[in-house]
Design an enzyme around this catalytic site. Structure first.
Site, PDB file in Angstrom:
ATOM      1  N   GLU A  49       0.826  -1.196   0.000  1.00 52.25           N
ATOM      2  CA  GLU A  49       0.000   0.000   0.000  1.00 52.25           C
ATOM      3  C   GLU A  49       0.860   1.247   0.000  1.00 52.25           C
ATOM      4  O   GLU A  49       1.953   1.264   0.557  1.00 52.25           O
ATOM      5  CB  GLU A  49      -0.904  -0.005   1.228  1.00 52.25           C
ATOM      6  CG  GLU A  49      -1.701  -1.294   1.285  1.00 52.25           C
ATOM      7  CD  GLU A  49      -2.971  -1.174   2.067  1.00 52.25           C
ATOM      8  OE1 GLU A  49      -3.286  -0.070   2.525  1.00 52.25           O
ATOM      9  OE2 GLU A  49      -3.646  -2.207   2.186  1.00 52.25           O
ATOM     10  N   CYS A  51       3.265   8.402   1.352  1.00 56.67           N
ATOM     11  CA  CYS A  51       3.745   7.404   2.315  1.00 56.67           C
ATOM     12  C   CYS A  51       3.915   6.090   1.568  1.00 56.67           C
ATOM     13  O   CYS A  51       2.988   5.627   0.904  1.00 56.67           O
ATOM     14  CB  CYS A  51       2.725   7.267   3.450  1.00 56.67           C
ATOM     15  SG  CYS A  51       3.162   5.983   4.629  1.00 56.67           S
ATOM     16  N   CYS A  78       5.289  -7.330   7.349  1.00 57.33           N
ATOM     17  CA  CYS A  78       6.395  -6.928   8.227  1.00 57.33           C
ATOM     18  C   CYS A  78       6.597  -8.000   9.287  1.00 57.33           C
ATOM     19  O   CYS A  78       5.637  -8.602   9.756  1.00 57.33           O
ATOM     20  CB  CYS A  78       6.078  -5.594   8.898  1.00 57.33           C
ATOM     21  SG  CYS A  78       7.442  -4.958   9.896  1.00 57.33           S
ATOM     22  N   CYS A  96       4.992  -5.246  15.896  1.00 52.57           N
ATOM     23  CA  CYS A  96       4.541  -4.249  16.870  1.00 52.57           C
ATOM     24  C   CYS A  96       3.060  -4.512  17.166  1.00 52.57           C
ATOM     25  O   CYS A  96       2.270  -4.707  16.248  1.00 52.57           O
ATOM     26  CB  CYS A  96       4.722  -2.833  16.330  1.00 52.57           C
ATOM     27  SG  CYS A  96       6.424  -2.474  15.875  1.00 52.57           S
ATOM     28  N   CYS A 125       0.015  -2.475  15.544  1.00 51.69           N
ATOM     29  CA  CYS A 125       0.088  -2.267  14.102  1.00 51.69           C
ATOM     30  C   CYS A 125      -0.630  -3.376  13.345  1.00 51.69           C
ATOM     31  O   CYS A 125      -0.328  -4.556  13.526  1.00 51.69           O
ATOM     32  CB  CYS A 125       1.557  -2.225  13.693  1.00 51.69           C
ATOM     33  SG  CYS A 125       1.799  -2.185  11.919  1.00 51.69           S
ATOM     34  N   CYS A 158      -1.295   5.769  10.123  1.00 58.24           N
ATOM     35  CA  CYS A 158      -0.099   5.023  10.523  1.00 58.24           C
ATOM     36  C   CYS A 158      -0.463   3.746  11.284  1.00 58.24           C
ATOM     37  O   CYS A 158      -1.285   3.767  12.178  1.00 58.24           O
ATOM     38  CB  CYS A 158       0.738   5.935  11.406  1.00 58.24           C
ATOM     39  SG  CYS A 158       2.185   5.148  12.041  1.00 58.24           S
TER      40      CYS A 158
HETATM   41  S1  SF4 Z   1       4.798  -0.449  13.082  1.00 61.85           S
HETATM   42 FE1  SF4 Z   1       4.101  -2.184  11.826  1.00 61.85          FE
HETATM   43  S2  SF4 Z   1       5.101  -1.924   9.841  1.00 61.85           S
HETATM   44 FE2  SF4 Z   1       6.203  -0.637  11.336  1.00 61.85          FE
HETATM   45  S3  SF4 Z   1       7.863  -1.953  12.123  1.00 61.85           S
HETATM   46 FE3  SF4 Z   1       6.131  -2.223  13.528  1.00 61.85          FE
HETATM   47  S4  SF4 Z   1       5.065  -4.029  12.698  1.00 61.85           S
HETATM   48 FE4  SF4 Z   1       6.403  -3.286  11.086  1.00 61.85          FE
END
Ligand code: SF4
Length: 356
Positions: free
Chosen positions: A100, A113, A120, A124, A127, A343
Site C-alpha cells: 500500500e 507514504c 512486516c 509491533c 500495528c 499510521c
Molecule cells: S509499526 Fe508495523 S510496519 Fe512498522 S515496524 Fe512495527 S510491525 Fe512493522
C-alpha cells in the site's frame, strides 16, 4: 502506463544512472543514452520508450523489445473525505504481493507514504500490518515505483513540493540495500528530485541500520518509533526491544551525526491507559536529554486491535509536560482514517471503502 511484462525483458525501473549506462554499453549503444533514459523515467515520468523522442527511433524499438519499465499496478484506489488516496498496489515482478501507498494532498505540497516490505516481521502490537507477517522485501524499483505511480496518478493536481515518508508497510532498515538504492534515485536532483529534507524514514529501532544510515552522505530524516517510556513497557508492545533495548537505541541516537538544523524525530503512539500518563511523559523527557529531538504524539487510531484511543486531556497533558521541559512536541492526528490509511493501519483491510 506500461506495466505488462515479459520475463525475458530487463526491467529498468530502480536502476541507477551508472547501471543504465552499463546496460546501454552492453547493447553496444553510447553510454550517455543511459543518462537520457534515467532522466526520462525518473524526472519526466515517461514509462513508454516510444515517448522518449530524444532517443533514435531504432533504439526506442530495440528497448521496447529488450527492456521494460515495470511499474506497480494500481489494484485498488480508496478516496478519503479529506482528499487522501490510499492505493493497493500489485507488484508484478517476482513473487506476487500487494503493498500500500498513500497520497496526502495539502495546500502547497503532497506527502506520499510508501511501503518498503510486503507485510512486516517486526510484530509491533499496535500495528495492523504486523498481522500479515513478512511476505517479502521490495526491490529498489518497486519502492521508487510506488512514488512514481502516486505522482503520475495525481499528475494534474500536483503541488510544487513533494514529501515522502517511509512509514508504510515494513521496516525500512531490514531491507537496507534496496531502500538506500531507491532513496538515491528519489533524492537525486537529476532523478525524482525530492529534497532530502523532505524525506523521512521511520524505524522501529534497528540499531545496526541506524549506525549504517549515520554514515550515508545523502539520507532522509530519521524518525524513531519510540512508543514507550521504559523497557518493560516497550517489550510488551514492540518485541524488537528485546533485541535492541532502549539503552542501545538511545546510544545509537546520541551518536547519530546530525547536521545543523537536523533533528531526530521520535514518534510516540499514545495508547489509552498504557503509555499516556504524566509519569510516562516525564520519563520520555529524561530519556531524550542530550538528543536534539522532536516528538510527534500520535493518538492511537482505532483499528481491529484490542487497544484504546487515549483521552484528549491525557494527550494535551503529555504534550504540555514535554514542551515545558524544552522538548518540541506535536500532536499528529493521522489523516485518511476513514480508509484505514493512517499510521499502523496499512494492512489489507479491503472492506474499508468503495474502490474506484
Ligand atoms: S509499526 Fe508495523 S510496519 Fe512498522 S515496524 Fe512495527 S510491525 Fe512493522
Amino acid at each position: 502506463m506500461s506495466s505488462e511484462l515479459s520475463n525475458a525483458r530487463v526491467n529498468l525501473l530502480g536502476k541507477s544512472v551508472e547501471e543504465l549506462r552499463e546496460f546501454l554499453a552492453e547493447l553496444g549503444e553510447p553510454e550517455y543514452r543511459g543518462a537520457q533514459i534515467y532522466h526520462a523515467i525518473y524526472a519526466e515520468r515517461k514509462f513508454d520508450f516510444a515517448e522518449m523522442t530524444n532517443l533514435p527511433a531504432a533504439l526506442r524499438e530495440r528497448l521496447a523489445q529488450e527492456a521494460s519499465i515495470a511499474l506497480p499496478r494500481i489494484a485498488r484506489r480508496y478516496l478519503s473525505a479529506d482528499g487522501t488516496v490510499r492505493y493497493v498496489l500489485a507488484l508484478t515482478e517476482g513473487k506476487p504481493a500487494n503493498v500500500e501507498a498513500v497520497f496526502m494532498p495539502e495546500e502547497n505540497r503532497q506527502t506520499i507514504c510508501i511501503s518498503t516490505q510486503a507485510g512486516c516481521a517486526v510484530d509491533c502490537r499496535f500495528c495492523l500490518t504486523a498481522t500479515l507477517g513478512l511476505q517479502r522485501n521490495l526491490t529498489a524499483g518497486e519502492i521508487v515505483g510506488e512514488v512514481l505511480v502516486a505522482l503520475e496518478d495525481n499528475r494534474e493536481a500536483l503541488k510544487p513540493q513533494t514529501n515522502i515518508v517511509l512509514m508504510g508497510q515494513g521496516e525500512p532498515l531490514l531491507n537496507y540495500d534496496a531502500v538506500m538504492a531507491a532513496l538515491r534515485i528519489l533524492l537525486d536532483q537529476k532523478g525524482v528530485a525530492i529534497a532530502p529534507r523532505h524525506a523521512a524514514l521511520s524505524t522501529s529501532g534497528i540499531v545496526p541500520g541506524i549506525e549504517r544510515l549515520a554514515k550515508e552522505n545523502i539520507r532522509p530524516n530519521l524518525a524513531i518509533s519510540l512508543n514507550a517510556s521504559s523497557n518493560e513497557q516497550r517489550d510488551q508492545i514492540m518485541p524488537i526491544n528485546r533485541k535492541y533495548p532502549l539503552e542501545k537505541l538511545l546510544e545509537a541516537c546520541r551518536n547519530y551525526p546530525l547536521k545543523p538544523r537536523e533533528w531526530l524525530l521520535f514518534e510516540y503512539v499514545l495508547l489509552g491507559g498504557f503509555n499516556d500518563s504524566p509519569e510516562d511523559a516525564r520519563r520520555v523527557v529524561k530519556m531524550l536529554s542530550g538528543i536534539r529531538a522532536k516528538v510527534n504524539l500520535i493518538p492511537w487510531n482505532p483499528g481491529d486491535l484490542p487497544l484504546k484511543r487515549p483521552e484528549r486531556e491525557r494527550v494535551d497533558e503529555f504534550q504540555r509536560i514535554l514542551i515545558e521541559k524544552g522538548v518540541p512536541c506535536f500532536v499528529r492526528d493521522s489523516r485518511g482514517q476513514d480508509v484505514m490509511a493512517a499510521c499502523g493501519q496499512l494492512a489489507l483491510a479491503e472492506t474499508a471503502a468503495a474502490a474506484t
